[in-house]
Design a protein around this motif. Structure first.
Motif, PDB file in Angstrom:
ATOM      1  N   PHE A   1     143.774  79.967  -1.149  1.00  0.00           N
ATOM      2  CA  PHE A   1     144.560  79.190  -0.202  1.00  0.00           C
ATOM      3  C   PHE A   1     145.933  79.851  -0.062  1.00  0.00           C
ATOM      4  CE2 PHE A   1     141.567  75.748  -1.289  1.00  0.00           C
ATOM      5  CZ  PHE A   1     141.249  75.317  -0.007  1.00  0.00           C
TER       6      PHE A   1
ATOM      7  N   PRO B   1     143.004  78.302   4.208  1.00  0.00           N
ATOM      8  CA  PRO B   1     141.969  79.016   3.452  1.00  0.00           C
ATOM      9  C   PRO B   1     141.846  80.453   3.933  1.00  0.00           C
ATOM     10  CG  PRO B   1     140.971  77.547   5.064  1.00  0.00           C
ATOM     11  CD  PRO B   1     142.443  77.269   5.094  1.00  0.00           C
TER      12      PRO B   1
ATOM     13  N   ARG C   1     146.148  72.108   7.403  1.00  0.00           N
ATOM     14  CA  ARG C   1     146.018  73.574   7.498  1.00  0.00           C
ATOM     15  C   ARG C   1     147.263  74.189   8.117  1.00  0.00           C
ATOM     16  NH1 ARG C   1     143.824  77.787  10.575  1.00  0.00           N
ATOM     17  NH2 ARG C   1     142.338  79.134   9.465  1.00  0.00           N
TER      18      ARG C   1
ATOM     19  N   PHE D   1     148.429  74.513   3.481  1.00  0.00           N
ATOM     20  CA  PHE D   1     147.623  75.594   2.941  1.00  0.00           C
ATOM     21  C   PHE D   1     146.557  76.035   3.946  1.00  0.00           C
ATOM     22  CE2 PHE D   1     149.118  73.171  -0.716  1.00  0.00           C
ATOM     23  CZ  PHE D   1     149.680  74.164  -1.488  1.00  0.00           C
TER      24      PHE D   1
END
Length: 286
Positions: free
Chosen positions: A54, A35, A29, A33
């Motif tokens: 994303f 979310p 994360r 990417f």
């Protein structure tokens, strides 16, 4: 005794597995990417409430804002990227890096749809990049003007949606066809706007308002100017941070670029499968 040791060993292995999974997820994360759920209608009709995407963190390199934030309102948890990585945030006094340093930094382009941290609140915002450092930005009669040149727009008809509560926050859309009842058609005028670098995208117009006519905003070095595509329903760089808007956004507050919608749900929860918008799965963001 052996049985007890076996139980403790099993618990320990489970804990290690969870910790490793969280570390891997955290690294993914942070570096690649993030979310992001669309919570409001400020980017309609490019992005709708309930779209899931994303954010590409590799697009512009890394800064303190690349670190994750954790917010769980029900538990009172509110940990921002600055709490995790504030030590890497600049004080804004470095003349060589007025927007803050970035590792493997790459300049964003006009027209990109970008996620950034609000310079004051630390909340994640998603808007379209309109103004680059040094640009002069103005609104005249609802039309965008960049460096004294009106941006080209063409009429694209009417955007329609059903007037009803939308998303987990149950927001109701604003309509240009007046006060309509629940279940009625809510209309907005739609245009295609073409930016100076050739990027075209849709914008929505609801009604004349104060931010349809503004003074000139001169974007400082190391900063960017953002606007929502739903022009009359967006708190963005046209409004100062002191008034609750975004103002000019430093380069280091940029998280990444939104390229594609992965999933979309029109309901209060993604579990309500009958509200899924299958036509928006894996849709490219323009």
């Amino acid at each position: 005794m052996a049985e007890k040791d076996g139980i403790l060993h099993g618990i320990w292995e489970t804990v290690k597995t969870i910790v490793y999974a969280l570390l891997i997820a955290g690294v993914f994360r942070t570096l690649f990417f993030q979310p992001f759920w669309i919570p409001s209608g400020s980017m309609k009709d490019t992005l709708l409430i309930g779209d899931f995407l994303f954010v590409n963190k590799m697009a512009y390199g890394y800064s303190y804002a690349s670190c994750p934030s954790i917010r769980i309102p029900a538990l009172g948890v509110d940990i921002t990227a600055e709490d995790f990585c504030g030590v890497f945030k600049s004080d804004g006094n470095d003349p060589e890096a007025p927007g803050g340093g970035r590792l493997w930094g790459s300049e964003p382009e006009r027209g990109d749809v970008v996620v950034f941290r609000h310079p004051v609140t630390g909340r994640d915002f998603i808007k379209r990049l309109i103004g680059l450092p040094g640009d002069r930005i103005q609104m005249q009669g609802g039309r965008l003007v960049i460096n004294d040149e009106p941006v080209e727009i063409t009429d694209a008809g009417i955007f329609e949606e059903i007037f009803a509560p939308q998303g987990p926050q149950q927001q109701r859309p604003r309509c240009s066809n007046g006060a309509v009842g629940i279940g009625a058609v809510c209309e907005k005028r739609r245009y295609i706007e073409t930016l100076p670098n050739g990027v075209s995208h849709s914008i929505l117009d609801i009604q004349r308002q104060s931010f349809d006519d503004t003074g000139v905003y001169t974007v400082p070095a190391g900063h960017y100017f953002f606007m929502g595509d739903n022009r009359d329903n967006s708190r963005d760089s046209r409004e100062s941070q002191a008034s609750g808007g975004v103002g000019f956004v430093p380069f280091e507050d940029i998280v990444g670029r939104a390229d594609r919608i992965m999933f979309s749900s029109a309901g209060r929860s993604m579990l309500f499968f009958w509200t899924w918008r299958s036509d928006r799965f894996f849709k490219e963001i323009e």
